[in-house]
Design a protein around this motif. Structure first.
Motif, PDB file in Angstrom:
ATOM      1  N   THR A   1      18.366  14.086  -1.636  1.00 34.65           N
ATOM      2  CA  THR A   1      19.705  14.789  -0.918  1.00 34.65           C
ATOM      3  C   THR A   1      20.069  14.929   0.068  1.00 34.65           C
ATOM      4  N   PRO A   2      21.236  15.348   0.562  1.00 32.39           N
ATOM      5  CA  PRO A   2      21.046  15.389   2.391  1.00 32.39           C
ATOM      6  C   PRO A   2      20.181  16.718   2.700  1.00 32.39           C
ATOM      7  N   PHE A   3      19.426  17.741   1.941  1.00 30.22           N
ATOM      8  CA  PHE A   3      18.260  18.099   2.235  1.00 30.22           C
ATOM      9  C   PHE A   3      16.822  17.681   2.548  1.00 30.22           C
ATOM     10  N   ASN A   4      16.990  16.229   1.693  1.00 22.55           N
ATOM     11  CA  ASN A   4      15.505  15.673   1.563  1.00 22.55           C
ATOM     12  C   ASN A   4      16.039  14.584   1.118  1.00 22.55           C
ATOM     13  N   LYS A   5      15.648  13.622   1.911  1.00 23.27           N
ATOM     14  CA  LYS A   5      16.843  12.527   2.879  1.00 23.27           C
ATOM     15  C   LYS A   5      15.082  11.582   2.468  1.00 23.27           C
ATOM     16  N   CYS A   6      14.011  11.530   2.277  1.00 23.51           N
ATOM     17  CA  CYS A   6      13.014  10.292   2.283  1.00 23.51           C
ATOM     18  C   CYS A   6      12.196  10.966   1.597  1.00 23.51           C
ATOM     19  N   VAL A   7      11.517  10.197   1.150  1.00 24.10           N
ATOM     20  CA  VAL A   7      10.358  10.235   0.011  1.00 24.10           C
ATOM     21  C   VAL A   7       8.934   8.823   0.276  1.00 24.10           C
ATOM     22  N   SER A   8       8.201   9.023  -0.103  1.00 23.56           N
ATOM     23  CA  SER A   8       7.518   8.229   0.100  1.00 23.56           C
ATOM     24  C   SER A   8       5.908   8.619  -1.169  1.00 23.56           C
ATOM     25  N   TRP A   9       5.333   7.364  -1.278  1.00 24.15           N
ATOM     26  CA  TRP A   9       4.519   7.139  -2.511  1.00 24.15           C
ATOM     27  C   TRP A   9       3.523   6.162  -1.938  1.00 24.15           C
ATOM     28  N   GLU A  10       2.179   6.833  -1.966  1.00 20.89           N
ATOM     29  CA  GLU A  10       0.746   5.823  -1.869  1.00 20.89           C
ATOM     30  C   GLU A  10       0.366   4.960  -2.836  1.00 20.89           C
ATOM     31  N   LEU A  11      -0.156   4.621  -2.709  1.00 21.37           N
ATOM     32  CA  LEU A  11      -1.009   2.955  -4.052  1.00 21.37           C
ATOM     33  C   LEU A  11      -1.885   3.988  -5.503  1.00 21.37           C
ATOM     34  N   GLY A  12      -2.913   4.846  -3.719  1.00 21.03           N
ATOM     35  CA  GLY A  12      -3.834   5.619  -3.641  1.00 21.03           C
ATOM     36  C   GLY A  12      -3.844   7.029  -4.555  1.00 21.03           C
TER      37      GLY A  12
ATOM     38  N   PRO B   1       0.614  -1.176  -0.061  1.00 21.93           N
ATOM     39  CA  PRO B   1       0.188  -0.270   0.029  1.00 21.93           C
ATOM     40  C   PRO B   1       0.460   1.063   0.345  1.00 21.93           C
ATOM     41  N   GLN B   2       1.890   0.659   0.969  1.00 19.81           N
ATOM     42  CA  GLN B   2       3.162   2.668   0.470  1.00 19.81           C
ATOM     43  C   GLN B   2       4.466   2.131   0.407  1.00 19.81           C
ATOM     44  N   ILE B   3       4.941   3.284  -0.286  1.00 20.39           N
ATOM     45  CA  ILE B   3       6.854   2.638   0.203  1.00 20.39           C
ATOM     46  C   ILE B   3       6.714   3.943   0.131  1.00 20.39           C
ATOM     47  N   VAL B   4       8.041   3.790   0.811  1.00 16.78           N
ATOM     48  CA  VAL B   4       9.089   5.110   2.355  1.00 16.78           C
ATOM     49  C   VAL B   4      10.412   4.278   1.493  1.00 16.78           C
ATOM     50  N   LEU B   5      11.281   5.466   1.237  1.00 16.91           N
ATOM     51  CA  LEU B   5      12.635   5.421   1.265  1.00 16.91           C
ATOM     52  C   LEU B   5      13.340   6.284   1.567  1.00 16.91           C
ATOM     53  N   PHE B   6      14.645   5.817   2.237  1.00 14.91           N
ATOM     54  CA  PHE B   6      15.424   6.712   3.015  1.00 14.91           C
ATOM     55  C   PHE B   6      16.899   6.578   3.162  1.00 14.91           C
ATOM     56  N   THR B   7      17.448   7.313   3.337  1.00 19.71           N
ATOM     57  CA  THR B   7      19.119   6.921   3.550  1.00 19.71           C
ATOM     58  C   THR B   7      19.165   7.120   4.728  1.00 19.71           C
ATOM     59  N   ARG B   8      20.562   6.651   4.947  1.00 19.53           N
ATOM     60  CA  ARG B   8      21.402   6.576   6.480  1.00 19.53           C
ATOM     61  C   ARG B   8      22.276   6.855   5.938  1.00 19.53           C
ATOM     62  N   GLY B   9      23.296   7.356   6.603  1.00 17.42           N
ATOM     63  CA  GLY B   9      24.628   7.346   6.528  1.00 17.42           C
ATOM     64  C   GLY B   9      25.282   8.735   6.561  1.00 17.42           C
ATOM     65  N   ARG B  10      26.698   8.922   6.172  1.00 17.34           N
ATOM     66  CA  ARG B  10      27.568  10.512   5.770  1.00 17.34           C
ATOM     67  C   ARG B  10      27.154  10.501   4.272  1.00 17.34           C
ATOM     68  N   TRP B  11      26.859  11.763   4.198  1.00 15.84           N
ATOM     69  CA  TRP B  11      26.853  12.408   2.300  1.00 15.84           C
ATOM     70  C   TRP B  11      28.100  12.866   1.909  1.00 15.84           C
ATOM     71  N   GLU B  12      29.225  12.937   2.649  1.00 13.51           N
ATOM     72  CA  GLU B  12      30.197  13.364   2.010  1.00 13.51           C
ATOM     73  C   GLU B  12      30.745  13.188   1.454  1.00 13.51           C
ATOM     74  N   ASN B  13      30.357  12.062   0.825  1.00 17.06           N
ATOM     75  CA  ASN B  13      31.036  11.012  -0.422  1.00 17.06           C
ATOM     76  C   ASN B  13      30.139  10.058  -1.941  1.00 17.06           C
ATOM     77  N   CYS B  14      28.668  10.987  -1.727  1.00 18.02           N
ATOM     78  CA  CYS B  14      27.764  11.239  -3.251  1.00 18.02           C
ATOM     79  C   CYS B  14      27.042  12.839  -2.687  1.00 18.02           C
ATOM     80  N   SER B  15      26.887  12.595  -3.658  1.00 14.84           N
ATOM     81  CA  SER B  15      25.630  13.738  -3.961  1.00 14.84           C
ATOM     82  C   SER B  15      24.370  14.177  -3.729  1.00 14.84           C
ATOM     83  N   SER B  16      23.454  12.658  -4.481  1.00 13.16           N
ATOM     84  CA  SER B  16      22.496  12.765  -4.723  1.00 13.16           C
ATOM     85  C   SER B  16      21.900  10.915  -4.875  1.00 13.16           C
ATOM     86  N   VAL B  17      20.663  10.448  -5.234  1.00 10.48           N
ATOM     87  CA  VAL B  17      19.981   9.956  -5.033  1.00 10.48           C
ATOM     88  C   VAL B  17      18.950   9.666  -5.594  1.00 10.48           C
TER      89      VAL B  17
END
Length: 531
Positions: free
Chosen positions: A70-81, A36-52
């Motif tokens: 990005t280092p400023f937006n570390k999470c995104v989610s989607w809902e099926l509906g 029903p839902q997807i949540v994507l997030f990052t964990r760890g240090r960002w200095e070795n990459c720029s974005s996902v």
């Protein structure tokens, strides 16, 4: 701290799964139809990459949506509906970008290049706020589920957008913005009928600027800068390039959705964006997306370049296609469409709501006088301590009347106008030219998009028709019109340049109800309009 990695949660009861890390920067995961839902997030240090970069594709590997962490937006989610369409399953593709080369061996670098999604955009790092940089965009994303009467239209065959003045003209799919008069329903929103199923073709490539769209906002913040927010384009897809910066010095566009910290507003149409020059903040309110209606307030601080969402007190209904004007630091919201239950899917408002940013509270003032009829898609502008409200729509009526709200007396009155008045219309553009003049351009009359232009004199209450081929050559509705004070060199004296300030009119975007969505930018000195 642990090494950088990207994790996903599929459903509220499932544990996080690692999708990608620096040793394996490309990840792919198959999503079951029952999720029903997807949540994507990052964990760890960002200095070795720029974005996902993140791609969500349907079961036929057609793009549903695209996002970026990005280092400023570390999470995104989607809902099926709402945001996601994976009733038959989907695939999640993740790619970590900008990894330092010493962290990778040659074989891993080759693998990363082979599996990078074609739609990814290049990350732009902040530099003194929103710096003047350009980047190319990938293909405009496709696949938002077409739902909600207010945002849907028929026809899907390709049609080339005519070339207009400006740098950014893109091909768009043929999509009528509005329904013909004989087909209109009882909906109080300007009616847009449903499309005949989901499109299966990718949208055309868009480079160097925003994709063609209508229903967006363009908000000036200083003499050199305006901010574009939201909108909807070909095949009624909500734009995945929702925030742009316009640099008026060279009329260049810079993608800005990843340059500000904090949560950005969800994609939407029919919202308002209002700039307060005292606090140097943009206030985004309302709008709609499919069958979802908003009454949230998002604030972009243009000094710190940070988004915040206000937890406001008081009550205000979800609204779209309303007007919002600023007076003495408060936002005055009038009219608009709001959702209501069967048998009518929506209704137009004739209410006035005021938002006080200092107290973070909504309230309704006591208003006297002759109030305008309920409407949406109208225009409103503030001059001489008064709000002038023109036109709008409440099915099946399209208006060309004028009302004035005296902000000192809080009293409405109908304005008896003279001269060559505009025909009834909604979704037109309106901009203040001086303390006593404002301009109305284009719009939609129930059958067609319009291209005519008029100037209203608030001292004489007189309309004047303006014959200007640069403005009247292209019918458009749902476009943005603003005026900006721009500096120019007047001359020199004793080796010192004399700088004068002039007003420039800018028009961006819109649609012609014949399948074309524009991304052109028209500029014109205001002094040429007020001759």
């Amino acid at each position: 701290m642990e090494d950088f990695a990207v994790y996903a949660v599929f459903g509220a009861d499932e544990p996080p799964q690692r999708i990608a890390n620096l040793r394996g920067p490309v990840g792919r995961s198959v999503i079951e139809p029952s999720v029903p839902q997807i949540v994507l997030f990052t964990r760890g240090r960002w200095e070795n990459c720029s974005s996902v970069s993140v791609e969500l594709n349907d079961e036929k590997d057609m793009l549903i949506t695209l996002s970026k962490l990005t280092p400023f937006n570390k999470c995104v989610s989607w809902e099926l509906g709402e945001d996601g369409v994976w009733s038959d399953g989907a695939t999640l593709n993740v790619n970590i970008e900008g990894i330092k080369t010493e962290l990778l061996d040659p074989a891993l670098t080759i693998t990363q290049k082979e599996y990078t999604p074609e739609c990814n955009t290049t990350s732009v790092a902040p530099r003194a706020g929103l710096g003047k940089r350009k980047r190319s965009r990938g293909e405009e994303e496709e696949g938002e589920d077409i739902r909600g009467q207010e945002n849907i239209c028929p026809n899907s065959s390709e049609k080339v957008t005519p070339q207009r003045r400006g740098k950014n003209n893109a091909r768009t799919g043929q999509t009528r913005l509005f329904q013909q008069k004989e087909e209109q329903s009882t909906s109080r929103t300007p009616p847009i009928p449903k499309a005949k199923g989901k499109q299966q073709t990718k949208a055309p490539t868009q480079t160097d600027g925003p994709s063609g769209r209508w229903g967006q906002t363009l908000c000036p913040i200083d003499p050199q800068t305006a901010i574009l927010i939201g909108g909807q384009g070909a095949r009624m897809q909500f734009c995945k390039d929702p925030i742009w910066k316009l640099c008026t010095e060279d009329l260049s566009w810079v993608p800005a959705e990843t340059l500000a910290e904090g949560p950005t507003p969800e994609a939407r149409i029919g919202h308002t964006a209002t700039y307060d020059p005292d606090s140097k903040r943009i206030f985004v309110f309302g709008g709609s997306k499919h069958k979802k209606w908003f009454n949230d307030v998002h604030i972009l601080d243009t000094q710190s370049w940070r988004w915040t969402m206000v937890e406001a007190q008081g009550k205000v209904p979800p609204l779209a296609y309303h007007s919002c004007t600023l007076f003495r630091g408060e936002l005055f919201v009038f009219g608009g469409v709001f959702p209501r239950p069967h048998p009518e899917p929506d209704g137009c408002s004739d209410s006035l709501y005021i938002f006080n940013p200092e107290m973070a509270i909504w309230y309704q003032p006591i208003v006297n006088g002759d109030k305008p009829a309920p409407r949406s898609g109208h225009s409103a502008c503030v001059t001489q301590g008064k709000i002038f409200i023109f036109g709008g729509w409440d099915t099946p009526v399209c208006f060309n009347d004028m009302f004035m709200l005296d902000l000192c007396l809080m009293e409405f009155s109908a304005v008896q106008t003279s001269g060559s008045a505009p025909s009834p219309r909604s979704w037109h553009g309106c901009a203040v030219l001086s303390e006593s003049h404002f301009l109305v351009h284009g719009g939609y009359n129930g059958n067609d998009a319009l291209s005519d232009t008029f100037i209203f004199n608030t001292d004489t209450n007189c309309w004047t028709s303006l014959a200007c081929s640069q403005l009247t050559s292209t019918p458009r509705a749902g476009h943005s019109i603003i005026t900006m004070a721009t500096a120019c060199v007047k001359g020199s004296s004793d080796d010192e340049e004399q700088v004068a300030e002039s007003q420039t009119l800018l028009i961006f975007g819109g649609g012609d109800n014949e399948g074309s969505f524009f991304s052109d930018l028209i500029t014109m000195p205001v002094k040429e309009l007020c001759k």
